[in-house]
Motif scaffolding. Structure first.
Motif, PDB file in Angstrom:
ATOM      1  N   ARG A  17       0.832  -1.209   0.000  1.00  9.21           N
ATOM      2  CA  ARG A  17       0.000   0.000   0.000  1.00  9.21           C
ATOM      3  C   ARG A  17       0.865   1.256   0.000  1.00  9.21           C
ATOM      4  O   ARG A  17       0.346   2.353   0.177  1.00  9.21           O
ATOM      5  CB  ARG A  17      -0.911  -0.010   1.230  1.00  9.21           C
ATOM      6  N   ILE A  18       2.158   1.099  -0.179  1.00  3.42           N
ATOM      7  CA  ILE A  18       3.055   2.249  -0.250  1.00  3.42           C
ATOM      8  C   ILE A  18       2.808   2.971  -1.569  1.00  3.42           C
ATOM      9  O   ILE A  18       2.902   2.360  -2.645  1.00  3.42           O
ATOM     10  CB  ILE A  18       4.525   1.809  -0.149  1.00  3.42           C
ATOM     11  N   PRO A  19       2.473   4.258  -1.536  1.00  2.00           N
ATOM     12  CA  PRO A  19       2.124   4.961  -2.778  1.00  2.00           C
ATOM     13  C   PRO A  19       3.312   5.184  -3.706  1.00  2.00           C
ATOM     14  O   PRO A  19       4.351   5.696  -3.292  1.00  2.00           O
ATOM     15  CB  PRO A  19       1.552   6.289  -2.274  1.00  2.00           C
ATOM     16  N   VAL A  20       3.145   4.735  -4.923  1.00  5.34           N
ATOM     17  CA  VAL A  20       4.098   5.058  -5.992  1.00  5.34           C
ATOM     18  C   VAL A  20       3.269   5.763  -7.051  1.00  5.34           C
ATOM     19  O   VAL A  20       2.658   5.134  -7.920  1.00  5.34           O
ATOM     20  CB  VAL A  20       4.770   3.791  -6.562  1.00  5.34           C
ATOM     21  N   THR A  21       3.209   7.087  -6.952  1.00  4.92           N
ATOM     22  CA  THR A  21       2.280   7.856  -7.767  1.00  4.92           C
ATOM     23  C   THR A  21       2.992   9.042  -8.424  1.00  4.92           C
ATOM     24  O   THR A  21       4.194   9.255  -8.245  1.00  4.92           O
ATOM     25  CB  THR A  21       1.131   8.382  -6.886  1.00  4.92           C
ATOM     26  N   TRP A  47      11.936  -7.707   2.103  1.00  6.43           N
ATOM     27  CA  TRP A  47      12.913  -6.852   2.789  1.00  6.43           C
ATOM     28  C   TRP A  47      12.218  -5.634   3.388  1.00  6.43           C
ATOM     29  O   TRP A  47      12.453  -5.269   4.544  1.00  6.43           O
ATOM     30  CB  TRP A  47      13.980  -6.372   1.792  1.00  6.43           C
ATOM     31  N   LEU A  48      11.367  -5.011   2.600  1.00  7.56           N
ATOM     32  CA  LEU A  48      10.694  -3.786   3.019  1.00  7.56           C
ATOM     33  C   LEU A  48       9.722  -4.050   4.170  1.00  7.56           C
ATOM     34  O   LEU A  48       9.778  -3.395   5.223  1.00  7.56           O
ATOM     35  CB  LEU A  48       9.944  -3.203   1.816  1.00  7.56           C
ATOM     36  N   VAL A  49       8.830  -5.019   3.972  1.00  8.54           N
ATOM     37  CA  VAL A  49       7.814  -5.330   4.982  1.00  8.54           C
ATOM     38  C   VAL A  49       8.460  -5.916   6.235  1.00  8.54           C
ATOM     39  O   VAL A  49       8.120  -5.543   7.367  1.00  8.54           O
ATOM     40  CB  VAL A  49       6.763  -6.294   4.405  1.00  8.54           C
ATOM     41  N   GLY A  50       9.405  -6.835   6.025  1.00 10.31           N
ATOM     42  CA  GLY A  50      10.071  -7.464   7.158  1.00 10.31           C
ATOM     43  C   GLY A  50      10.880  -6.487   7.980  1.00 10.31           C
ATOM     44  O   GLY A  50      10.884  -6.553   9.216  1.00 10.31           O
ATOM     45  N   ALA A  51      11.559  -5.563   7.318  1.00 11.79           N
ATOM     46  CA  ALA A  51      12.360  -4.569   8.043  1.00 11.79           C
ATOM     47  C   ALA A  51      11.463  -3.647   8.864  1.00 11.79           C
ATOM     48  O   ALA A  51      11.790  -3.300  10.005  1.00 11.79           O
ATOM     49  CB  ALA A  51      13.206  -3.754   7.073  1.00 11.79           C
ATOM     50  N   ALA A  52      10.327  -3.255   8.296  1.00  7.16           N
ATOM     51  CA  ALA A  52       9.394  -2.390   9.026  1.00  7.16           C
ATOM     52  C   ALA A  52       8.845  -3.107  10.251  1.00  7.16           C
ATOM     53  O   ALA A  52       8.795  -2.540  11.355  1.00  7.16           O
ATOM     54  CB  ALA A  52       8.254  -1.951   8.102  1.00  7.16           C
ATOM     55  N   ALA A  53       8.423  -4.354  10.071  1.00  8.13           N
ATOM     56  CA  ALA A  53       7.877  -5.124  11.190  1.00  8.13           C
ATOM     57  C   ALA A  53       8.940  -5.378  12.250  1.00  8.13           C
ATOM     58  O   ALA A  53       8.671  -5.273  13.454  1.00  8.13           O
ATOM     59  CB  ALA A  53       7.318  -6.453  10.675  1.00  8.13           C
ATOM     60  N   ALA A  54      10.156  -5.702  11.804  1.00  7.16           N
ATOM     61  CA  ALA A  54      11.246  -5.945  12.745  1.00  7.16           C
ATOM     62  C   ALA A  54      11.575  -4.687  13.536  1.00  7.16           C
ATOM     63  O   ALA A  54      11.827  -4.742  14.750  1.00  7.16           O
ATOM     64  CB  ALA A  54      12.482  -6.437  11.995  1.00  7.16           C
ATOM     65  N   VAL A  80       0.265  -6.162  12.838  1.00  4.08           N
ATOM     66  CA  VAL A  80      -0.612  -5.111  12.314  1.00  4.08           C
ATOM     67  C   VAL A  80       0.116  -4.288  11.260  1.00  4.08           C
ATOM     68  O   VAL A  80      -0.447  -3.943  10.209  1.00  4.08           O
ATOM     69  CB  VAL A  80      -1.108  -4.199  13.455  1.00  4.08           C
ATOM     70  N   VAL A  81       1.379  -3.986  11.509  1.00  2.00           N
ATOM     71  CA  VAL A  81       2.175  -3.199  10.566  1.00  2.00           C
ATOM     72  C   VAL A  81       2.287  -3.919   9.223  1.00  2.00           C
ATOM     73  O   VAL A  81       2.148  -3.300   8.160  1.00  2.00           O
ATOM     74  CB  VAL A  81       3.576  -2.915  11.151  1.00  2.00           C
ATOM     75  N   THR A  82       2.528  -5.223   9.248  1.00  2.00           N
ATOM     76  CA  THR A  82       2.660  -5.962   7.985  1.00  2.00           C
ATOM     77  C   THR A  82       1.348  -5.944   7.199  1.00  2.00           C
ATOM     78  O   THR A  82       1.352  -5.826   5.971  1.00  2.00           O
ATOM     79  CB  THR A  82       3.086  -7.421   8.237  1.00  2.00           C
ATOM     80  N   VAL A  83       0.224  -6.045   7.912  1.00  5.68           N
ATOM     81  CA  VAL A  83      -1.073  -6.022   7.234  1.00  5.68           C
ATOM     82  C   VAL A  83      -1.351  -4.643   6.644  1.00  5.68           C
ATOM     83  O   VAL A  83      -1.858  -4.518   5.525  1.00  5.68           O
ATOM     84  CB  VAL A  83      -2.200  -6.436   8.205  1.00  5.68           C
TER      85      VAL A  83
END
Length: 281
Positions: A17-21, A47-54, A80-83
């Motif tokens: 859901r990260i905006p690339v616009t 990498w992106l999702v896992g790093a944020a959750a970690a 919750v962050v990963t979702v």
């Protein structure tokens, strides 16, 4: 390098859901061929999702009081962050696949049920159990700090969550790599024209698969600074066994895969990775 970055950003655009616009989206561009090539970067999304959750897990473990329930809170909120980052994309696939396989024994009817956006009883149960398993295993790993390295832990030692944080990062990468093997070895089934996975209906190239495994190996190399080699091997082995089980299930029941099957496989492999790590620790 430009093409690599564009393919990666396209994967970010479609699978998070990260905006690339705006101008960035115009620079990235789009074509079915590009989206198919972006499959090589699915582990990069991990990498992106896992790093944020970690990061969230480790931060919460620093901020929360050192009590037994702290790892449970950190596990729940990191999930919750990963979702939020993915929009529950893979969880949706798990629910659809479970509804289909649980709702009928006839292949065509299973595929029809999987297309239905409504969540049935089987899908709801699968989602609840999957989220429960993730939170419970991550809480367990957060409570088992230091075990993977064989250290003695004093009874009054504070939790810092590094084992669970590294597990989150590695699991999200590994579990997004293994489903790509299904694309390589199984045919796409169902209505390809109306499928969410239409760009993936064609077999993934060996080059793309190689790029995906480079993403994965790099993540495991980073994780090896915290986790022992045998621990990572056991965790990855559990994830591979989960992949083989899912591949056998899809071959027997569907004679192929759909986009929902890839999402379901990611979820099962992620949970299996946590389980293997917990057992090895």
């Amino acid at each position: 390098m430009s093409r690599f970055l564009r393919h990666y950003l396209l994967a970010v655009q479609f699978f998070t859901r990260i905006p690339v616009t705006g101008r960035l989206a115009e620079w990235v561009g789009y074509s079915p061929t590009m989206l198919r090539a972006s499959a090589a970067h699915f582990p990069g999304i991990g990498w992106l999702v896992g790093a944020a959750a970690a990061g969230v897990y480790a931060l919460l473990m620093e901020l929360l009081p050192p009590v037994p329930f702290a790892p449970m809170v950190a596990a729940a909120l990191s999930t919750v962050v990963t979702v939020l980052l993915t929009g529950g994309f893979h969880e949706d696939g798990l629910a659809d696949v479970t509804d289909g396989l649980g709702g009928s024994s006839e292949r065509q009817r299973v595929l029809e049920i999987m297309k239905d956006s409504r969540v049935g009883a089987f899908g709801a149960m699968a989602l609840v159990l999957a989220l429960l398993c993730k939170v419970a295993l991550l809480a367990l790993l957060g409570s088992a700090e230091g075990m993977a390295s064989g250290e003695d832990i004093p009874p009054d030692a504070p939790f810092n969550g590094w084992l669970a944080a590294v597990a989150l990062f590695a699991a999200h990468v590994v579990s997004r790599t293994l489903p790509l093997i299904l694309i390589r070895v199984l045919p796409h089934v169902g209505d390809a024209a109306g499928s969410k996975s239409k760009p993936l209906a064609d077999q993934i190239t060996l080059t793309s698969l190689g790029v995906a495994f480079l993403w994965c190996f790099a993540a495991l190399a980073l994780a090896s600074y915290t986790l022992s080699a045998i621990t990572l091997i056991v965790a990855c082995s559990f994830a591979v066994l989960a992949l083989l089980w899912m591949a056998r299930l899809f071959t027997r029941r569907l004679q192929g895969f759909t986009g929902d099957c890839l999402g379901a496989t990611q979820q099962v492999c992620e949970i299996a990775f946590y389980l293997g790590l917990a057992i090895a620790s």
